[in-house]
Scaffold this motif. Structure first.
Motif, PDB file in Angstrom:
ATOM      1  N   SER A 139       7.719  11.152 -22.250  1.00 58.19           N
ATOM      2  CA  SER A 139       8.758  10.675 -23.162  1.00 58.19           C
ATOM      3  C   SER A 139      10.284  11.135 -22.761  1.00 58.19           C
ATOM      4  O   SER A 139      10.400  12.516 -22.944  1.00 58.19           O
ATOM      5  CB  SER A 139       7.960  10.393 -24.619  1.00 58.19           C
ATOM      6  OG  SER A 139       9.346   9.607 -25.378  1.00 58.19           O
ATOM      7  N   VAL A 181       6.186   5.940 -19.851  1.00 55.51           N
ATOM      8  CA  VAL A 181       7.299   6.674 -20.333  1.00 55.51           C
ATOM      9  C   VAL A 181       7.782   6.017 -21.359  1.00 55.51           C
ATOM     10  O   VAL A 181       8.033   4.348 -21.419  1.00 55.51           O
ATOM     11  CB  VAL A 181       7.841   7.280 -19.228  1.00 55.51           C
ATOM     12  CG1 VAL A 181       9.383   7.717 -19.560  1.00 55.51           C
ATOM     13  CG2 VAL A 181       7.541   7.204 -17.816  1.00 55.51           C
ATOM     14  N   SER A 182       7.936   6.761 -21.942  1.00 54.70           N
ATOM     15  CA  SER A 182       7.893   5.457 -23.528  1.00 54.70           C
ATOM     16  C   SER A 182       9.760   5.677 -23.680  1.00 54.70           C
ATOM     17  O   SER A 182       9.855   6.456 -25.084  1.00 54.70           O
ATOM     18  CB  SER A 182       7.708   5.693 -24.840  1.00 54.70           C
ATOM     19  OG  SER A 182       6.849   7.432 -25.080  1.00 54.70           O
ATOM     20  N   LEU A 203      15.493   7.681 -20.756  1.00 56.37           N
ATOM     21  CA  LEU A 203      15.209   8.363 -19.963  1.00 56.37           C
ATOM     22  C   LEU A 203      16.236   9.676 -19.156  1.00 56.37           C
ATOM     23  O   LEU A 203      16.280  10.384 -18.512  1.00 56.37           O
ATOM     24  CB  LEU A 203      14.588   7.524 -18.655  1.00 56.37           C
ATOM     25  CG  LEU A 203      13.357   6.717 -17.895  1.00 56.37           C
ATOM     26  CD1 LEU A 203      13.260   5.540 -19.403  1.00 56.37           C
ATOM     27  CD2 LEU A 203      12.895   6.963 -16.973  1.00 56.37           C
ATOM     28  N   LEU A 245      10.561   8.579 -10.977  1.00 56.78           N
ATOM     29  CA  LEU A 245       9.555   7.567 -11.090  1.00 56.78           C
ATOM     30  C   LEU A 245       9.290   7.582  -9.819  1.00 56.78           C
ATOM     31  O   LEU A 245       8.094   7.334  -9.656  1.00 56.78           O
ATOM     32  CB  LEU A 245      10.777   6.175 -11.491  1.00 56.78           C
ATOM     33  CG  LEU A 245      10.563   6.900 -13.763  1.00 56.78           C
ATOM     34  CD1 LEU A 245      11.332   5.228 -13.875  1.00 56.78           C
ATOM     35  CD2 LEU A 245       9.623   7.348 -14.651  1.00 56.78           C
ATOM     36  N   THR A 256       4.125   2.151 -12.884  1.00 53.98           N
ATOM     37  CA  THR A 256       4.615   3.304 -13.980  1.00 53.98           C
ATOM     38  C   THR A 256       4.624   2.130 -14.581  1.00 53.98           C
ATOM     39  O   THR A 256       5.118   1.211 -14.702  1.00 53.98           O
ATOM     40  CB  THR A 256       5.810   4.179 -13.997  1.00 53.98           C
ATOM     41  OG1 THR A 256       6.834   3.132 -12.993  1.00 53.98           O
ATOM     42  CG2 THR A 256       5.967   5.333 -12.881  1.00 53.98           C
ATOM     43  N   VAL A 316       7.769   1.668 -17.681  1.00 57.47           N
ATOM     44  CA  VAL A 316       8.683   2.540 -18.363  1.00 57.47           C
ATOM     45  C   VAL A 316       8.401   0.687 -20.007  1.00 57.47           C
ATOM     46  O   VAL A 316       9.260  -0.344 -19.540  1.00 57.47           O
ATOM     47  CB  VAL A 316       9.747   2.676 -17.698  1.00 57.47           C
ATOM     48  CG1 VAL A 316      10.818   3.450 -18.199  1.00 57.47           C
ATOM     49  CG2 VAL A 316       8.399   2.772 -16.564  1.00 57.47           C
ATOM     50  N   TYR A 324      20.060   0.166 -17.565  1.00 59.68           N
ATOM     51  CA  TYR A 324      19.196   0.615 -16.981  1.00 59.68           C
ATOM     52  C   TYR A 324      18.544  -0.212 -16.521  1.00 59.68           C
ATOM     53  O   TYR A 324      17.309   0.063 -15.409  1.00 59.68           O
ATOM     54  CB  TYR A 324      18.277   0.638 -18.646  1.00 59.68           C
ATOM     55  CG  TYR A 324      16.560   0.417 -19.134  1.00 59.68           C
ATOM     56  CD1 TYR A 324      16.274   1.973 -18.919  1.00 59.68           C
ATOM     57  CD2 TYR A 324      15.906  -0.320 -19.192  1.00 59.68           C
ATOM     58  CE1 TYR A 324      15.021   1.735 -18.712  1.00 59.68           C
ATOM     59  CE2 TYR A 324      14.628  -0.475 -18.972  1.00 59.68           C
ATOM     60  CZ  TYR A 324      13.882   0.616 -19.176  1.00 59.68           C
ATOM     61  OH  TYR A 324      12.774   0.438 -19.185  1.00 59.68           O
ATOM     62  N   HIS A 377       9.621   2.563 -28.107  1.00 60.28           N
ATOM     63  CA  HIS A 377      10.229   4.029 -27.882  1.00 60.28           C
ATOM     64  C   HIS A 377      10.075   4.759 -29.288  1.00 60.28           C
ATOM     65  O   HIS A 377       9.816   5.698 -29.846  1.00 60.28           O
ATOM     66  CB  HIS A 377      11.749   4.473 -27.009  1.00 60.28           C
ATOM     67  CG  HIS A 377      12.551   5.698 -27.537  1.00 60.28           C
ATOM     68  ND1 HIS A 377      12.087   6.529 -27.202  1.00 60.28           N
ATOM     69  CD2 HIS A 377      13.753   5.500 -28.940  1.00 60.28           C
ATOM     70  CE1 HIS A 377      13.023   7.792 -27.131  1.00 60.28           C
ATOM     71  NE2 HIS A 377      14.001   6.776 -28.393  1.00 60.28           N
TER      72      HIS A 377
END
Length: 273
Positions: free
Chosen positions: A7, A37-38, A41, A57, A64, A66, A90, A151
């Motif tokens: 994260s 992945v929280s 980024l 990544l 993954t 994300v 994003y 998140h």
């Protein structure tokens, strides 16, 4: 099953170039089945930061899953973009999927977006996402460990000090309890912490797994200037969570804390919704 949980990478505000390289070596060594992945980024949602995050990544050794964080939204000095198309970059550079999922006989993982342009830092889960959550987990294998990836936090954890909680957290926790979710993987606070809580009044227990910042210089509180990531090892009747901390002098991640949760015997620590 092995899940690596990262994260708050914050490309654009890295602790060092070495920590990224060493983290990749470490993750490959774990031989994960999935890397989660929280969010966060990037540091300021800039194109070059997203490109660096995408390269990272792509270098990971497993599929993954994300989700975005509040730093992946257009910054406040781009107010129109932040409100109208907050995650445009994003979506362009990383993924258009804001409800990523991974399903296996042993585990079912769903990621949801809590980063919205109008919420500044606290985040929220939309009614549509909560409805989708119920539908998704109603279809997964009954024996699978149920994991939600977001998140922001939904519970105020005293052990990490005062912090913001996502809007509508109480309603979200009620839905999470009904869906039988056992683990919530999150970040945002830049403090590594694992804590089981109980959602009242029905007494459903869920383990909050908060990852510290994996690669940035933005560690906070007791973990200032430190980097962390988590490993979840899923067994038939238990889940082990390992917190691992970076030692720059050794250029290696070492054991920090370990937790083992029997699926039917999670520690009885109450949080009242």
């Amino acid at each position: 099953m092995v899940i690596v949980h990262l994260s708050d990478l914050h490309f654009g505000r890295l602790a060092s170039g070495a920590v990224v390289e060493d983290l990749l070596v470490e993750v490959r060594r774990q031989r994960p089945d999935l890397v989660v992945v929280s969010g966060d980024l990037t540091q300021r949602a800039r194109p070059r930061q997203f490109r660096a995050a995408r390269a990272f990544l792509e270098a990971l050794p497993a599929p993954t899953l994300v989700v975005p964080g509040n730093h992946d939204v257009y910054p406040w000095w781009r107010p129109l973009s932040r409100l109208v198309r907050p995650l445009a970059r994003y979506r362009r550079y990383l993924t258009d999927d804001l409800r990523p999922a991974f399903v296996h006989d042993a585990v079912a993982v769903l990621g949801l977006n809590t980063a919205h342009g109008a919420t500044v830092k606290g985040g929220r889960l939309s009614a549509e996402d909560l409805a989708y959550l119920q539908t998704f987990f109603a279809t997964v294998p009954p024996s699978a460990v149920r994991v939600l990836v977001i998140h922001h936090h939904l519970v105020q954890l005293q052990a990490v000090g005062p912090h913001d909680v996502a809007r509508g957290a109480r309603r979200a926790l009620e839905v999470i309890a009904r869906a039988g979710i056992e683990f919530i993987l999150c970040g945002h606070l830049h403090v590594a912490h694992v804590e089981p809580v109980v959602v009242q009044p029905d007494g459903h227990r869920v383990v909050i797994v908060s990852a510290g910042t994996a690669t940035s210089s933005r560690g906070r509180g007791p973990h200032r200037n430190r980097n962390f990531y988590n490993v979840l090892r899923i067994e038939a009747d238990a889940v082990q969570v390992e917190e691992r901390c970076y030692e720059p002098a050794r250029r290696a991640f070492i054991d920090f804390r370990r937790h083992r949760f029997e699926r039917a015997k999670l520690p009885d620590k109450c949080w009242r919704a």
